[in-house]
Structures are given as C-alpha cells and as structure tokens.
Scaffold this motif. Structure first.
Motif, PDB file in Angstrom:
ATOM      1  N   UNK A  92      29.351  40.959  31.722  1.00 10.64           N
ATOM      2  CA  UNK A  92      30.810  40.900  31.591  1.00 10.64           C
ATOM      3  C   UNK A  92      31.340  42.486  31.511  1.00 10.64           C
ATOM      4  N   UNK A  93      32.020  42.864  32.644  1.00 10.10           N
ATOM      5  CA  UNK A  93      32.469  43.976  32.707  1.00 10.10           C
ATOM      6  C   UNK A  93      33.921  43.870  33.399  1.00 10.10           C
ATOM      7  N   UNK A  94      35.005  44.738  32.968  1.00  9.49           N
ATOM      8  CA  UNK A  94      36.220  44.432  33.595  1.00  9.49           C
ATOM      9  C   UNK A  94      36.824  45.840  33.315  1.00  9.49           C
ATOM     10  N   UNK A  95      37.870  45.865  34.240  1.00 13.92           N
ATOM     11  CA  UNK A  95      38.659  47.295  34.395  1.00 13.92           C
ATOM     12  C   UNK A  95      39.558  47.311  33.115  1.00 13.92           C
ATOM     13  N   UNK A  96      40.029  48.419  32.676  1.00 17.10           N
ATOM     14  CA  UNK A  96      41.042  48.558  31.501  1.00 17.10           C
ATOM     15  C   UNK A  96      42.179  48.284  31.945  1.00 17.10           C
ATOM     16  N   UNK A  97      43.078  47.540  31.024  1.00 19.68           N
ATOM     17  CA  UNK A  97      44.396  47.364  31.578  1.00 19.68           C
ATOM     18  C   UNK A  97      44.518  45.676  31.331  1.00 19.68           C
ATOM     19  N   UNK A  98      45.811  45.241  31.382  1.00 18.62           N
ATOM     20  CA  UNK A  98      45.954  43.805  31.385  1.00 18.62           C
ATOM     21  C   UNK A  98      46.050  43.531  32.571  1.00 18.62           C
ATOM     22  N   UNK A  99      45.137  43.008  33.092  1.00 17.46           N
ATOM     23  CA  UNK A  99      45.167  42.400  34.688  1.00 17.46           C
ATOM     24  C   UNK A  99      44.972  40.956  34.776  1.00 17.46           C
ATOM     25  N   UNK A 100      45.756  40.560  35.830  1.00 14.48           N
ATOM     26  CA  UNK A 100      45.615  39.065  36.291  1.00 14.48           C
ATOM     27  C   UNK A 100      44.207  38.792  36.830  1.00 14.48           C
ATOM     28  N   UNK A 101      43.632  37.614  36.695  1.00 16.29           N
ATOM     29  CA  UNK A 101      42.234  37.243  37.247  1.00 16.29           C
ATOM     30  C   UNK A 101      41.866  37.981  38.501  1.00 16.29           C
ATOM     31  N   UNK A 102      42.866  37.898  39.869  1.00  9.68           N
ATOM     32  CA  UNK A 102      42.527  38.050  40.895  1.00  9.68           C
ATOM     33  C   UNK A 102      42.374  39.691  41.058  1.00  9.68           C
ATOM     34  N   UNK A 103      42.990  40.342  40.297  1.00 12.68           N
ATOM     35  CA  UNK A 103      42.746  42.065  40.234  1.00 12.68           C
ATOM     36  C   UNK A 103      41.697  42.140  39.670  1.00 12.68           C
ATOM     37  N   UNK A 104      41.237  41.652  38.511  1.00 13.59           N
ATOM     38  CA  UNK A 104      39.991  41.840  37.845  1.00 13.59           C
ATOM     39  C   UNK A 104      38.626  41.399  38.740  1.00 13.59           C
ATOM     40  N   UNK A 105      38.803  40.196  39.563  1.00 10.86           N
ATOM     41  CA  UNK A 105      37.631  39.620  40.404  1.00 10.86           C
ATOM     42  C   UNK A 105      37.410  40.755  41.664  1.00 10.86           C
ATOM     43  N   UNK A 106      38.653  41.343  41.884  1.00 15.15           N
ATOM     44  CA  UNK A 106      38.578  42.274  43.003  1.00 15.15           C
ATOM     45  C   UNK A 106      38.019  43.521  42.671  1.00 15.15           C
ATOM     46  N   UNK A 107      38.255  44.018  41.680  1.00 16.89           N
ATOM     47  CA  UNK A 107      37.629  45.129  40.722  1.00 16.89           C
ATOM     48  C   UNK A 107      36.054  44.992  40.674  1.00 16.89           C
ATOM     49  N   UNK A 108      35.718  43.810  40.293  1.00 14.81           N
ATOM     50  CA  UNK A 108      34.239  43.491  40.022  1.00 14.81           C
ATOM     51  C   UNK A 108      33.653  43.338  41.170  1.00 14.81           C
ATOM     52  N   UNK A 109      34.373  43.034  42.201  1.00 22.46           N
ATOM     53  CA  UNK A 109      33.624  42.919  43.798  1.00 22.46           C
ATOM     54  C   UNK A 109      33.222  44.213  44.293  1.00 22.46           C
ATOM     55  N   UNK A 110      34.591  45.226  44.275  1.00 16.09           N
ATOM     56  CA  UNK A 110      34.027  46.583  44.845  1.00 16.09           C
ATOM     57  C   UNK A 110      33.023  47.019  43.829  1.00 16.09           C
ATOM     58  N   UNK A 111      33.110  46.957  42.402  1.00 18.60           N
ATOM     59  CA  UNK A 111      32.139  47.734  41.796  1.00 18.60           C
ATOM     60  C   UNK A 111      30.649  47.214  42.049  1.00 18.60           C
ATOM     61  N   UNK A 112      30.465  45.919  42.296  1.00 14.59           N
ATOM     62  CA  UNK A 112      29.214  45.433  42.666  1.00 14.59           C
ATOM     63  C   UNK A 112      28.731  46.033  44.096  1.00 14.59           C
TER      64      UNK A 112
END
Length: 140
Positions: A92-112
């Motif tokens: 479980x890791x998420x970017x800070x802020x109130x983001x919609x699922x698509x934005x969170x998933x994109x950040x997770x993809x890029x991070x990994x």
C-alpha cells in the motif's frame, strides 16, 4: 393557466440529441474519466488490454524484476505476484493528495518501474486476501 408545449418530432429529436451530447460530454470529462484516460495513454498495449478486461494490469519492478499487479483503486491495490499470477504480498503506497484512481494507479506504475526500492521502502505491507475474502467491485 399552465401552457403545455408540444414539440414537433424534429424539435424533439434535436432536443434529445442535445441532451445526449451534454450527458456524454460531462460524463467523459469527470476527474475520474480523465484519470482513466491519462492512465490508458501511459499503459503499454498489453497492459491496456489487461486493464480493460480485468480492471488490473501487471508491471515489472525496475530493481528486482518482480511482477506487481495494480488493481483499480486508490489504496491497498498493489500485489506482488508469482510466476503463476498468484498474489504473494500486498503493498500500500499512494501519492499525497486527493487523487482519482487512474492518477493513483499511474503514479504507482511509474514508481515501480523507475524506483521500485524507494516506493516499497515507503509502502505498508499486508498479506494478500484469500479467494474467499475477495469482494464485489463495482464497474467503472
């Protein structure tokens, strides 16, 4: 006295078409729809097909070469998977802020894919759910 307007057939058809256009425009321009569109643009053809069919996609970590499955959602939606596609660990890791699922998933993809060790160093680990613990997820 209440006046009742009766539109002729062509006028009703135009009004119906205008309402449908308005509904589609705003339905496709919600933050959630824009987030899904942006995510889709960043996915490979294989990931996009997987996401459209299953509501998740797989990525390969840049440091370890391990496979991760990112499910539609904003938290506790990343699972490390084995060769058979079975979840072995949840992250479980998420970017800070109130983001919609698509934005969170994109950040997770890029991070990994670019800083796997850094992302996992910040992540909370959790055991993956067993088959009986899965719950119904509403379609988008």
């Amino acid at each position: 006295m209440i006046a009742v307007f009766r539109f002729r057939a062509p006028a009703r058809a135009r009004l119906h078409a205008l309402r449908e256009l308005y509904r589609r425009f705003f339905g496709e321009n919600t933050p959630e729809a824009r987030g899904r569109r942006l995510l889709s643009e960043w996915l490979s053809a294989e990931q996009r097909a997987q996401f459209e069919q299953h509501r998740h996609f797989d990525v390969v970590g840049c440091d370890s070469g391990k496979r991760y499955r990112i499910h539609y959602g904003t938290a506790a939606n990343v699972h490390e998977i084995d060769e058979a596609g079975i979840a072995t660990m949840g992250w479980c890791f998420v970017p800070s802020g109130f983001l919609v699922p698509g934005d969170v998933m994109l950040a997770q993809k890029i991070a990994l894919e670019t800083d796997e060790k850094g992302a996992l160093a910040l992540a909370n680990r959790f055991p993956p759910a067993t088959h009986s613990e899965h719950f119904y997820r509403r379609p988008f």
